[in-house]
Design an enzyme around this catalytic site. Structure first.
Site, PDB file in Angstrom:
ATOM      1  N   LYS A 273       0.855  -1.039   0.041  1.00  8.66           N
ATOM      2  CA  LYS A 273       0.109  -0.221   0.008  1.00  8.66           C
ATOM      3  C   LYS A 273       0.861   1.253   0.049  1.00  8.66           C
ATOM      4  O   LYS A 273       0.650   2.124  -0.699  1.00  8.66           O
ATOM      5  CB  LYS A 273      -0.850  -0.228   1.242  1.00  8.66           C
ATOM      6  CG  LYS A 273      -1.893  -1.100   1.178  1.00  8.66           C
ATOM      7  CD  LYS A 273      -2.864  -1.072   2.337  1.00  8.66           C
ATOM      8  CE  LYS A 273      -2.289  -1.424   3.541  1.00  8.66           C
ATOM      9  NZ  LYS A 273      -1.758  -2.830   3.987  1.00  8.66           N
TER      10      LYS A 273
ATOM     11  N   ASP B  79      -1.230   6.789   6.297  1.00 15.04           N
ATOM     12  CA  ASP B  79      -1.284   5.658   6.451  1.00 15.04           C
ATOM     13  C   ASP B  79      -2.318   5.320   7.755  1.00 15.04           C
ATOM     14  O   ASP B  79      -2.226   6.248   8.617  1.00 15.04           O
ATOM     15  CB  ASP B  79       0.188   5.244   6.816  1.00 15.04           C
ATOM     16  CG  ASP B  79       0.344   3.686   6.779  1.00 15.04           C
ATOM     17  OD1 ASP B  79      -0.545   2.912   6.058  1.00 15.04           O
ATOM     18  OD2 ASP B  79       1.304   3.274   7.155  1.00 15.04           O
TER      19      ASP B  79
ATOM     20  N   THR C  68      -5.537  -1.221   7.218  1.00 13.09           N
ATOM     21  CA  THR C  68      -5.762  -2.648   7.348  1.00 13.09           C
ATOM     22  C   THR C  68      -6.970  -2.931   7.657  1.00 13.09           C
ATOM     23  O   THR C  68      -7.408  -4.178   7.894  1.00 13.09           O
ATOM     24  CB  THR C  68      -4.802  -3.011   8.202  1.00 13.09           C
ATOM     25  OG1 THR C  68      -4.619  -2.472   9.551  1.00 13.09           O
ATOM     26  CG2 THR C  68      -3.207  -2.953   7.781  1.00 13.09           C
TER      27      THR C  68
ATOM     28  N   ARG D 294       6.574  -8.177   1.789  1.00 14.28           N
ATOM     29  CA  ARG D 294       7.478  -7.861   2.875  1.00 14.28           C
ATOM     30  C   ARG D 294       8.140  -9.087   3.651  1.00 14.28           C
ATOM     31  O   ARG D 294       9.510  -9.099   3.862  1.00 14.28           O
ATOM     32  CB  ARG D 294       6.683  -7.039   3.853  1.00 14.28           C
ATOM     33  CG  ARG D 294       7.520  -6.618   4.966  1.00 14.28           C
ATOM     34  CD  ARG D 294       6.731  -5.559   5.714  1.00 14.28           C
ATOM     35  NE  ARG D 294       6.442  -4.520   5.362  1.00 14.28           N
ATOM     36  CZ  ARG D 294       5.440  -3.607   5.623  1.00 14.28           C
ATOM     37  NH1 ARG D 294       4.412  -4.020   6.565  1.00 14.28           N
ATOM     38  NH2 ARG D 294       5.323  -2.442   5.094  1.00 14.28           N
TER      39      ARG D 294
END
Length: 402
Positions: free
Chosen positions: A73, A118, A167, A226
């Site tokens: 993202k 974020d 999320t 990740r």
């Protein structure tokens, strides 16, 4: 402290980014949309939005990116700014606790700038309400003073693009969610896509890796780029120290065995939860708090850290009666399920206990010599209540005694 993990956030397979991840990811992030691997649907839709905005010479609609951590993202927000040749401002929801904090950020934006927010679902409610007007009308009202003498000063904002990442999209209030012109949901990556991610990262890190070695790392990465990059760095360390630096399938498997990440991506905490569920409770059902005590962790850690991946892998199921293991869990740990209970379809664990107890109770009730049963059986049934079945029948030769 848990005997399995000192801190769940330090797990090698944790999807959250630490400081080391952030430093390395800055060098590994793709800069353009064509370089971004995976998320084909989101990439195609976002490409249309950006190309149309460039043709119009205007700022694109606000963008909301949702999905589990570690899927790209933040990378996509940087790509949006790069594709628009616009500056990027980065902040986060927890950092904006007052409406004044947001007003200070918005008032300093330049025309066409991209603001990346974020964890937008963690922003305070007053700041959220100010963001409504900023997104829709490019204006905010700054309140000066308090009480009856307070006045609202309108502040015009240059057109900008907000990119929100979350999320937990369900925690966003509908008025905020509806103001995003484009919403993209990030999905977990397939193994083939992760293999491409590993190859690309290995090239940028100047690490030699063969396709089978990349596939070995990708298969243990839980569908998250990740984690794939983190495992690649640990395997690189092992290959450079113990071998000649080249990563093969055998070297990758040995390295990840050292770090206790198995072939399905489970680490010590995951296997501890499964092991306790299978060995101590026969596969369940067992309550969350009981399972957490068995592995020496807090219930929140088991529920939020270990269980999501185990459920997604089909190794564990949540039921109203508690957690139960699936057949895949027994197979993965190489254990044999308990024997079936006759006529009950192979109920495991505590269900066997209750089934056995029920059978024992039925046998006791049917055994001869029960005084209660003989007394109740010899009494006529009463039409008005069940207590008559427990009262011995009286005969004329047996008068009632006061």
């Amino acid at each position: 402290m848990s005997p399995y993990d000192s801190d769940p956030a330090d797990r090698l397979v944790a999807a959250a980014a630490d400081e080391a991840d952030q430093a390395v990811e800055a060098a590994l992030r793709p800069k353009l949309l064509d370089e971004f691997i995976g998320q084909e649907r989101v990439r195609e839709q976002l490409s249309l939005v950006l190309r149309a905005a460039r043709k119009r010479g205007a700022a694109p609609d606000h963008v909301l990116l949702s999905g589990p951590p570690g899927l790209g993202k933040t990378t996509l927000s940087m790509i949006i700014a790069a594709e628009l040749n616009a500056p990027l401002r980065i902040t986060s929801g927890p950092a904006i606790q007052h409406a004044g904090d947001l007003a200070a950020i918005l008032s300093s934006l330049t025309e066409g700038e991209v603001l990346f927010l974020d964890e937008i679902h963690r922003m305070s409610r007053p700041a959220e309400e100010m963001l409504y007007m900023a997104m829709e009308d490019f204006r905010v009202d700054v309140i000066v003073g308090k009480g009856p003498g307070a006045t609202a000063i309108p502040l015009e904002l240059p057109p900008f693009t907000l990119v929100g990442a979350t999320t937990r999209a369900g925690l966003l209030p509908p008025p905020l969610r509806d103001r995003f012109g484009f919403t993209g949901h990030m999905e977990f990556y397939a193994a083939a896509e992760l293999q491409r991610v590993v190859h690309r990262s290995a090239a940028l890190l100047d690490v030699e890796i063969d396709p089978v070695g990349a596939a070995e790392i990708a298969g243990r990465s839980r569908g998250t780029p990740r984690i794939a990059n983190r495992l690649l760095r640990r395997v690189r360390d092992y290959a450079q120290v113990e071998h000649d630096g080249r990563i093969t399938q055998a070297i990758a498997a040995k390295a990840l065995a050292v770090y206790e990440v198995d072939a399905r991506g489970l680490d010590r905490l995951d296997r501890a939860v499964l092991d306790a569920l299978l060995r101590l409770f026969g596969g369940g059902p067992v309550g969350l708090s009981t399972l957490a005590v068995a592995v020496g962790e807090e219930a929140e850690t088991v529920e939020e850290v270990a269980e999501p991946f185990l459920v997604r892998e089909g190794l564990l199921a949540r039921t109203p009666r508690g957690r139960i293991a699936t057949a895949a869990a027994w197979q993965h740990l190489g254990l044999t399920p308990p024997p079936q209970v006759g006529g009950r379809g192979g109920l495991p664990g505590q269900q066997q206990f209750f089934a056995a107890g029920s059978a024992a109770g039925s046998a006791a009730e049917s055994a001869p010599g029960s005084a209660l049963e003989s007394a109740a059986g010899s009494a006529p049934e009463s039409a008005t209540g069940s207590t008559a079945a427990l009262t011995p029948a009286l005969t004329p030769e047996e008068p009632v005694q006061d």
